[in-house]
Design an enzyme around this catalytic site. Structure first.
Site, PDB file in Angstrom:
ATOM      1  N   ASP A 364      59.554 126.057  82.074  1.00 45.03           N
ATOM      2  CA  ASP A 364      60.063 124.942  82.862  1.00 45.03           C
ATOM      3  C   ASP A 364      61.368 124.480  82.224  1.00 45.03           C
ATOM      4  O   ASP A 364      61.638 124.762  81.055  1.00 45.03           O
ATOM      5  CB  ASP A 364      59.023 123.808  82.842  1.00 45.03           C
ATOM      6  N   LYS A 489      79.886 103.357  94.540  1.00 43.10           N
ATOM      7  CA  LYS A 489      79.706 104.627  93.822  1.00 43.10           C
ATOM      8  C   LYS A 489      78.819 105.530  94.662  1.00 43.10           C
ATOM      9  O   LYS A 489      78.028 105.057  95.483  1.00 43.10           O
ATOM     10  CB  LYS A 489      79.102 104.411  92.434  1.00 43.10           C
TER      11      LYS A 489
END
Length: 1011
Positions: A364, A489
């Site tokens: 992972d 943003k």
């Protein structure tokens, strides 16, 4: 195949298929109609009860588990235990036959041997039994994910019910702190965020809204899943799946149905049993035939054939190495203990060696290869890219200050406490991972001012939260002079599109093609590195149009969202853990393929791979060796067609959507052909499919994971490795090993320890088996040549369960040979724990030499007492008669007791001869190729075991009472010198043998004796 097993296979195949959910796609009114419900009234109690009967309770069905007592019985007859039981039963049969024939002089040695063998099996089985409860624990950990109560709308009333009574069509109300009780489609949401880490392993809060955004149910914004947690806001939703049919339920079912593979060490022990069994039965049959022929020739076969059967059983018993089972168990336990000190907690003892045999690691990404901590990496401001580590050293201007101010204010992230003396890295925070990373970075750059003080000066008045469709968020602040400041943003391309000007070097300029080209270069560079990029802009609102008492409307904005001033870009990355690049390099040098299996988008996955695949140059962090356009094969959603064929490209990135379309043969081609592989956006069933593909290719597969979605793959892998810090309880229970520090680098330590224990077990077994021949030979000569028995069963037990035990265990502490991490992973079909070379070396070289030393001492002592070797032939029957006097060559007559005393001395001498030559055997077994001078004597436990063996053998031989019980007598110093000479001859012989192997690594000596 039985009907039960066939049904299990069908269920498993069904669960391996990708989940198909369409309820998130249909218009909400159509869903209300199909489920016969509505958000105001909900279901009535009668309909809910009917559906509860129809669909069953909202809970996970536990698998049928065998009772613990049954598992314990099974463990008693697994692996090496079978050979021990055969030996034990054979001992009792032998004892019963002999006892019936000679009732007045019963010898209890074989009975005690049978009891000891059974006791060894019982003790070691109890010691390892607790490992067998793992599968039950997995389902128990799934059950903990179900909340006890849930708030629903039923019969037009909001009420709380037991979560187990929830049914499809129920309207549920979810708030901060709740666990989602089923798979739910979101109807209404207010700042609603969920933590999907229990499902995906990605520890990031994700926003959920009523909008349908993706056909893939795991990607869309309007679904939340059973077992996940609400971390912000509230929502109203409609239950679409419950219990075993939920995404989490399917994962639980898949995990419980997946059958774990037999560990490599278990396969090796099974192979060992076959080899020892073959040797034992072959020798037994050979000498049974010889003894039957001898009896036939002498005319006594009719009366004494039973002796031949007893002899046959005795040979089988003599081939059972009584001390190996406890030795293997203790060695594995000691290694597991040592690994736990290096942050590798081993749950299954056999997994200790499995990691050393691993040839492929499916890892992972988040939290294992990376730190699971978003960090600001770069800024693009004033038309230039700056590394976050050096931005503070650059001259500041108004443009930089405005970018930092916007990043600090346009954010929901905050510190939990206001202790500004505590380093930011150690302070707890609230908010999105990206916003937290930016807040910590900005807080450091603003010094001596901090984020809290800046926000107090520019208080937030209103905001538009981030929206997945618009991909931006807006905040409006009141500055100290009363003027309003609008900040925005979001996705860089969306932000730039809403700007008409840009702030560069403290000046505001129009955005032209030159500016856009610079922006594009910066954005592509940062995005290509796998960094998450955000754009920032602002506008100071006109105080005339927006006076201090102006009311801002965020539902229908009454303020400008266009023609803003672009400030710059900030990029973030989840950086590789310290030591991971070197760890991956070590794995590659050790011949282990590291495959990334991640939930990230392919572009990000490729960039992360670049940071951990190569640590030879500084450019490795910028140039992705798997991502270079000329060497990578990308199979993603954008790929028009799949074109897999033999080529020179050895790197590939496979998107999960394409993985669903691959035939088994195509996936097998990827596994065989590509060295560098990234699987992106994978589901639990796909991870399982990947593991099975590598196992089909003959690989020993290790899988790392931390989420519930990793549980099926963790369970299927040859060794599952869960994360101790970030890992879910389900993943830890499904795994065989837990990394206590969540660091991939710890796996390399485990690989080295695993390879070391395999080498050392091989050495320990070679050492232990060597004494089998000198222990067996006395009985063969006793039957075939008729000489008085040179060594007793009690003396054999003194060796196998006494003097040999600590030396055999001491190999667990033997340091690794110098090439242990330079070798490729062992081939499980060729590189066996016990092979014919080892048996040839232990039995026919060292073992035969030990037997020669033992017999030489035996014949010397007997000759010195008046019984030369030629007089001993066929003397055993006379020797064992109690009422006869036996003359020696000097015409001295020996009564029965004197003869037994002399035989006791011979037994003691033969015992001592084996122990003495075993001292040399212990030292030469330290290394299979290197000289003992090179290997050294650093193993203090082994050195102590030499002293222990000496003292214990002395105790057995010379302690009054003890030697009489063991039927061994003390020996004279001059007799003891013969085995000492033999010991040095063995030592010299093996040094020469290993020198020849080193000089001629492909020669005859190597191919016949290197085990």
């Amino acid at each position: 195949m039985s009907e039960k097993k066939k049904k299990r296979e069908e269920n498993l195949d069904e669960l391996k298929k990708e989940i198909t959910i369409t309820e998130h796609e249909v218009p909400i009114e159509e869903l209300y109609k199909s489920l016969d419900t509505n958000p105001e009234k909900g279901l009535d109690e009668q309909e809910a009860s009917r559906r509860l009967v129809e669909y069953g309770p909202n809970q996970l069905t536990p698998p049928k588990n065998k009772p613990l007592w049954f598992k314990f019985i099974i463990s008693l007859f697994e692996g090496f235990n079978i050979l021990m039981w055969i030996g034990s039963v054979a001992c009792f049969i032998n004892f019963i036959i002999v006892a019936k024939r000679t009732a007045e002089t019963v010898d209890y040695d074989t009975m005690w041997l049978g009891i000891i063998l059974a006791a060894v099996v019982l003790i070691t089985s109890i010691f390892t039994f607790y490992q067998e409860r793992k599968s039950q624990h997995v389902m128990e950990s799934f059950k903990k994910m179900i909340p006890p109560k849930v708030t629903v709308v039923r019969s037009q009333k909001m009420q709380q019910i037991d979560a187990v009574d929830l049914v499809i069509g129920d309207i549920v109300y979810l708030v901060f702190g709740d666990k989602v009780p089923a798979d739910v489609r979101v109807i209404e949401a207010n700042g609603f965020k969920v933590d999907n880490s229990s499902l995906t392993g990605e520890n990031v809060a994700v926003r959920r809204t009523p909008e349908f955004t993706h056909k893939n149910p795991l990607e869309t914004s309007n679904l939340v899943f059973f077992g996940t947690s609400v971390v912000e806001g509230n929502a109203l939703g409609i239950v679409i799946l419950t219990g075993d049919n939920t995404v989490m339920g399917r994962i639980a079912g898949l995990t419980s149905l997946v059958e774990t593979n037999q560990t490599p060490i278990a396969k090796e022990i099974k192979h060992f049993i076959k080899m020892i069994g073959t040797v034992a039965i072959s020798l037994g049959l050979l000498f049974l035939a010889i003894s039957l022929y001898t009896k036939y020739k002498s005319g006594t076969l009719g009366e004494e054939w039973i002796d031949c059967i007893v002899f046959f059983i005795g040979i089988i018993v003599a081939n059972v190495p009584e001390g190996i089972l406890p030795t293997i168990t203790v060695c594995l336990t000691l290694t597991a203990k040592r690994m736990s000190k290096k942050n590798c907690l081993v749950k299954n003892l056999e997994a200790v060696e499995t990691l050393g045999s691993t040839s492929t690691i499916c890892s992972d990404k988040t939290g294992t290869l990376t730190q699971n901590r978003m960090t600001v990496a770069h800024l693009w401001v004033n038309g230039k890219i700056f590394d976050s580590e050096v931005i503070s050293e650059q001259p500041r201007n108004d443009s930089t200050e405005r970018l930092l101010r916007c990043a600090a204010l346009c954010s929901r992230a905050k510190f939990k406490n206001e202790d500004w003396n505590t380093p930011d890295s150690k302070r707890e925070t609230i908010g999105d991972a990206s916003e937290v990373a930016i807040m910590k970075f900005v807080n450091k750059q603003l010094q001596p001012v901090n984020v809290h003080e800046l926000r107090e000066r520019c208080r937030k008045i209103n905001e538009i939260p981030f929206n997945s469709n618009e991909k931006y968020s807006v905040t409006i602040h009141r500055k100290e002079n009363g003027q309003f400041l609008l900040l925005m943003k979001g996705a860089p391309e969306r932000i730039l599109h809403r700007c008409s000007t840009i702030s560069i070097d403290g000046q505001t300029a129009r955005i032209n093609e030159l500016v856009k080209d610079g922006y594009n270069v910066a954005y592509e560079y940062l995005g290509g590195r796998g960094e998450r990029v955000l754009g920032f802009c602002e506008m100071e609102l006109d105080p005339v149009k927006f006076p201090p008492n102006f009311k801002f409307d965020t539902d229908e904005p009454n303020f400008p969202l266009e023609n803003l001033c672009f400030l710059g870009l900030i990029s973030m990355i989840d950086p590789p853990r310290p030591g991971v690049p070197e760890a991956v390099r070590l794995c590659q040098s050790a011949g282990i393929q590291v495959v990334m299996v991640t939930g990230d988008h392919p572009i990000t996955a490729k960039a992360i791979e670049s940071c951990v695949s190569d640590s030879f140059s500084e450019s490795a962090r910028q140039v992705n060796i798997i991502g270079q356009p000329k060497v990578v094969h990308l199979i993603s959603l954008e790929t028009d067609e799949l074109n897999l064929k033999q080529n020179e490209i050895k790197a590939i990135v496979v998107h999960g959507e394409w993985l669903n379309k691959l035939e088994e043969s195509e996936l097998d081609f990827i596994v065989h052909h590509y060295d560098q592989v990234v699987f992106a956006r994978t589901s639990p069933a796909q991870k399982l499919k990947i593991v099975e593909a590598y196992q089909r290719a003959g690989r020993i597969v290790a899988v790392t994971g931390d989420g519930v979605n990793d549980a099926p793959a963790l369970r299927k892998a040859d060794i599952g490795i869960a994360m101790g810090i970030t890992g879910t309880e389900v993943s830890k229970q499904a795994a065989d090993m837990v990394l206590l520090d969540d660091n991939f680098a710890s796996i390399v330590t485990g690989v080295e320890e695993g390879r070391l224990i395999f080498d050392n077990l091989k050495k320990s077994i070679a050492y232990t088996l060597t004494s089998n021949i000198p222990e067996l030979a006395p009985f063969l000569t006793y039957i075939t040549l008729g000489i008085p028995l040179p060594m007793s069963i009690r003396a054999i037990l003194c060796i196998d369960l006494g003097t040999d035990i600590l030396p055999a265990i001491s190999f667990a502490y033997e340091p690794a040979e110098s090439d242990i991490m330079d070798r490729p992973p062992r081939n499980p079909k060729r590189d066996r724990l016990v092979n014919w070379r080892l048996l040839f070396y232990s039995y026919l070289l060292i073992g035969v030499f030990q037997a020669i030393v033992g017999f030489s001492l035996y014949f010397w002592i007997m000759a010195e007492h008046g019984f030369p070797s030629y007089t001993l032939l066929n003397l055993k029957d006379v020797w064992e008669k109690r009422d006869l006097l036996v003359p020696d060559k000097y015409n001295r007559y020996w009564n029965y007791q004197d003869r037994m005393n002399l035989l006791g001395v011979c037994h003691g001498a033969f015992f001592y001869a084996i122990v003495c030559v075993q001292w040399a055997d212990l030292l030469i077994s330290k290394t299979r190729m290197n000289s003992i001078v090179t290997q050294g004597l650093e193993n203090n436990v082994l050195n102590i075991s030499l002293l222990f063996t000496t003292l214990l053998s002395t105790f057995f031989l010379f302690t009054p009472g003890v030697n009489s019980i063991l039927k061994v007598g003390p020996i004279k110093l001059r007799w003891a010198m013969l085995p000492v000479l033999g010991m040095w001859q063995v030592f010299a012989f093996d040094e020469i043998r290993r020198a020849v192997i080193r000089k001629y690594p492909d020669g005859v000596v190597f191919h016949t004796t290197y085990y």
